[in-house]
Motif scaffolding. Structure first.
Motif, mmCIF file in Angstrom:
data_model
loop_
_atom_site.group_PDB
_atom_site.id
_atom_site.type_symbol
_atom_site.label_atom_id
_atom_site.label_comp_id
_atom_site.label_asym_id
_atom_site.label_seq_id
_atom_site.Cartn_x
_atom_site.Cartn_y
_atom_site.Cartn_z
ATOM 1 N N ALA A 51 1.140 -1.494 0.020
ATOM 2 C CA ALA A 51 -0.421 -0.380 0.269
ATOM 3 C C ALA A 51 0.817 1.194 -0.322
ATOM 4 O O ALA A 51 0.726 2.292 -1.457
ATOM 5 C CB ALA A 51 -0.736 0.010 1.190
ATOM 6 N N PRO A 52 2.105 1.292 0.541
ATOM 7 C CA PRO A 52 2.439 2.719 1.079
ATOM 8 C C PRO A 52 3.440 3.416 -0.586
ATOM 9 O O PRO A 52 3.644 4.037 -0.540
ATOM 10 C CB PRO A 52 3.487 2.787 2.354
ATOM 11 N N ILE A 53 3.924 1.644 -1.148
ATOM 12 C CA ILE A 53 4.524 2.091 -2.212
ATOM 13 C C ILE A 53 3.879 2.092 -3.769
ATOM 14 O O ILE A 53 3.856 3.138 -4.641
ATOM 15 C CB ILE A 53 5.355 1.046 -2.477
ATOM 16 N N LEU A 60 3.807 9.800 -6.489
ATOM 17 C CA LEU A 60 4.975 11.259 -8.002
ATOM 18 C C LEU A 60 4.652 11.219 -8.630
ATOM 19 O O LEU A 60 5.019 12.235 -9.868
ATOM 20 C CB LEU A 60 5.817 9.653 -7.950
ATOM 21 N N GLY A 61 3.241 10.095 -9.513
ATOM 22 C CA GLY A 61 2.833 10.457 -11.054
ATOM 23 C C GLY A 61 2.046 11.666 -11.124
ATOM 24 O O GLY A 61 1.743 12.496 -12.524
ATOM 25 N N ALA A 62 1.193 11.879 -10.076
ATOM 26 C CA ALA A 62 0.051 13.045 -9.842
ATOM 27 C C ALA A 62 1.492 14.173 -10.012
ATOM 28 O O ALA A 62 0.840 15.553 -10.849
ATOM 29 C CB ALA A 62 -0.909 13.207 -8.676
ATOM 30 N N LEU A 63 2.210 14.797 -9.181
ATOM 31 C CA LEU A 63 3.336 14.966 -9.197
ATOM 32 C C LEU A 63 3.431 15.635 -10.623
ATOM 33 O O LEU A 63 3.695 16.727 -10.772
ATOM 34 C CB LEU A 63 4.845 14.978 -8.422
ATOM 35 N N ILE A 64 4.475 14.414 -11.390
ATOM 36 C CA ILE A 64 5.094 14.413 -13.276
ATOM 37 C C ILE A 64 3.576 15.292 -13.662
ATOM 38 O O ILE A 64 4.051 15.957 -14.467
ATOM 39 C CB ILE A 64 5.415 13.270 -13.404
ATOM 40 N N VAL A 65 2.524 14.202 -13.791
ATOM 41 C CA VAL A 65 1.246 15.134 -14.863
ATOM 42 C C VAL A 65 1.151 16.535 -14.253
ATOM 43 O O VAL A 65 0.723 17.844 -15.553
ATOM 44 C CB VAL A 65 0.694 13.855 -14.770
#
Length: 80
Positions: A51-53, A60-65
């Motif tokens: 779950a934490p992973i 991180l994906g949301a930050l990049i997008v």
């Protein structure tokens, strides 16, 4: 395990080929089913450490997008 693999391939075929701007219940239900199956997999096999992973990867994906076209984009490189 085969059921999860089937759900993943079914999810990719049904949701990723449709336009991203069309968020209807037909698109959201397979995503929710995938999350339910993933949660059921983790609960049944006692793999709560995943779950934490998954959460970090989603963040991180949301930050990049979200920072793709902004002034914050050059600072993302320092994270990696």
């Amino acid at each position: 395990m085969n059921r999860l693999r089937f759900r993943l391939t079914h999810h990719l075929r049904t949701t990723c080929l449709q336009p991203a701007h069309n968020l209807t219940a037909e698109r959201l239900l397979p995503m929710l089913d995938l999350l339910k199956d993933l949660w059921g997999f983790m609960r049944e096999r006692k793999k709560f450490w995943l779950a934490p992973i998954i959460v970090v990867m989603l963040l991180l994906g949301a930050l990049i997008v979200l920072a793709q076209g902004s002034a914050v984009a050059p600072f993302i490189y320092t994270l990696f």
